[in-house]
Design an enzyme around this catalytic site. Sequence first.
Site, short mmCIF file in Angstrom:
data_model
loop_
_atom_site.label_atom_id
_atom_site.label_comp_id
_atom_site.label_asym_id
_atom_site.label_seq_id
_atom_site.Cartn_x
_atom_site.Cartn_y
_atom_site.Cartn_z
N SER A 179 0.85 -1.17 0.00
CA SER A 179 0.00 0.00 0.00
C SER A 179 0.91 1.25 0.00
O SER A 179 1.87 1.26 -0.76
CB SER A 179 -0.94 -0.05 1.22
OG SER A 179 -2.08 0.73 1.00
N ASP A 438 -8.40 -5.40 -6.49
CA ASP A 438 -8.01 -4.28 -5.63
C ASP A 438 -8.11 -2.96 -6.41
O ASP A 438 -7.38 -2.76 -7.37
CB ASP A 438 -6.58 -4.49 -5.14
CG ASP A 438 -6.09 -3.33 -4.29
OD1 ASP A 438 -6.93 -2.51 -3.87
OD2 ASP A 438 -4.86 -3.25 -4.06
N HIS A 465 -6.31 -6.35 -1.93
CA HIS A 465 -5.25 -5.43 -1.51
C HIS A 465 -4.20 -6.13 -0.63
O HIS A 465 -4.54 -6.69 0.41
CB HIS A 465 -5.93 -4.31 -0.72
CG HIS A 465 -5.11 -3.08 -0.53
ND1 HIS A 465 -4.58 -2.35 -1.57
CD2 HIS A 465 -4.74 -2.43 0.60
CE1 HIS A 465 -3.93 -1.31 -1.08
NE2 HIS A 465 -4.01 -1.34 0.23
#
Length: 514
Positions: A179, A438, A465
Amino acid sequence: MVFSKAQCLVLLLLWNFTDAGRIVMKMKQRVRDVQLQRAKQHLLTAALQHVKEGRIHQQLDHFNRQDANTFPQRFFVNEAFWQRPDGPVFLFIGGEGPVYEIDVLAGHHVDMAAEHGALLLAVEHRFYGESINPDGLKTENLAHLSSQQALTDLAVLHQYIVQSFSLSRRNIWISFGGSYSGALSAWFRGKFPHLVFGAVASSAPVKAELDFSAYSDAVGLSLMNEAVGGSEKCVSAVREAFGAAEALMIRNVSQVAKDFRCCQTPKDHQDQVELMQSLADIVMGTVQYNEESVLMSISDLCGVMTNQSAAYEEEREPYQRLVKLSQIYRSSSEEPCLDVSHEKTVKDLMDTTVQSERRAERQWTYQTCTEFGFYQTCEDASCPFSGMVTLRSQTEICLELFGISQNSLPGRVAFTNRYYGGDEPHTHRVLYVNGGVDPWKELSVGNRTDGGEEAESVFIRDSAHCADMSRGRVTDHRSLKNARQEIEKHVESWLKTAQQEKKRTEWRYLITNR
Ligand SMILES: *[C@@H]1O[C@H](CO)[C@@H](O)[C@H](O)[C@H]1NC(C)=O
Ligand SMILES: *[C@@H]1O[C@H](CO)[C@@H](O)[C@H](O)[C@H]1NC(C)=O
Ligand SMILES: *[C@@H]1O[C@H](CO)[C@@H](O)[C@H](O)[C@H]1NC(C)=O
């Protein structure tokens, strides 16, 4: 050395989010919670004694030599796998939340460290977790919170670790992150290629984007994706439900507040936007985490939205299904009611006391305002949620909290992309890993060619994700298992390349010094 033995395994939640919506944040937190619990099952208490916690005093402002102020940066080290003296160093970069012992004890990067005899490091991001001064959250002090400062922290930490462990050029560094910290991993390699030989960037939004409307569009596509339990019917039901909720809100806001069990009746437009955002968040969080989530999967959600056998009044059907979805969310999250007060949101975010190391929302909001944007808007006709969630409504908070004008945001975001290269970063030996369901993949680097050269990437058709970052499970999809192997191959080949380069350099040295 300022190391102390880690006391115990802190099984707090790893508050780690990259989202404007509060409910998505909460879900992310719970996903990490479940991952931690899972990891704990595999850990022996004995493993813990290998973990050391350290602090390094970093300059608060690396770019102003006159400023002598510092903050303590926390990191963890695990030497259990390290093959001295030449074993590689695997650096796990922390993002917008605390790091814990677990980050050097469990996860795919840890399994790879065991394989390659690597020294494991996990480092906390400045201004998150315990790596913050008591007055750090004051607006004037947040000026020192930026990704550029964070990357420079990593460069300083690199030097510190090299000295502390008597490392040399023979110890090859590889960085990891997911991320936001995945983006940091890519950027660390991009900006400091002499310090880190290769980088894995999982679900990394390397492209800053003010109006991230593509997020909602991607959620819509995932809801349609039959491979993960979606359907055309599902996304239409969601769209209709939001339309109906908006229409009813205009007619009778008390009724809507009652149906969705809001903690308070929305008193103005801003509260209404909060409500719509929260409802969209339930769907967004479900898609972003799909089977990783503890709430429900896309297939469960679409089950609720399209279930023929459930009895609903025909006219209000899609709306009632959305009400049902919010019930499921409330009961699983044990929230008695849905908070929709904008005033309360702002008040919470204005609080500058560092009362908990899990506080991250204020800091992350600051970074979205000053560097990245990432506002998940719904102004496009293709967005299946409420069009009340506009860029204007999402960015008001920058002005309210930090006095940052909305007009200045495009320039800030553009600078970030100029500085790092956006989604065409021309990086070498950076592996971009993304999951097909995602929505954040839209801001990462995919399979396209990058300046004539193909960027190294792994695309996991049906994963969510950061799914690749946790340790493999028997229940994982084939595609996820293959992706982990693919990542392992890349890391292995980088280490091999480094070996060969080393040999060549030594050989050249021998020849020229004869
Ligand atoms: C609006 O909803 C409330 C709560 O259900 C109800 O008591 C009220 O009669 C409704 N008002 C109108 C105008 O329909
Ligand atoms: C559909 O609704 C029925 C009746 O309410 C319920 O028993 C069933 O579990 C539901 N199925 C799904 C997939 O939600
Ligand atoms: C990306 O490349 C990999 C390997 O070259 C391939 O297996 C995958 O299908 C590609 N993904 C997309 C979305 O094109």
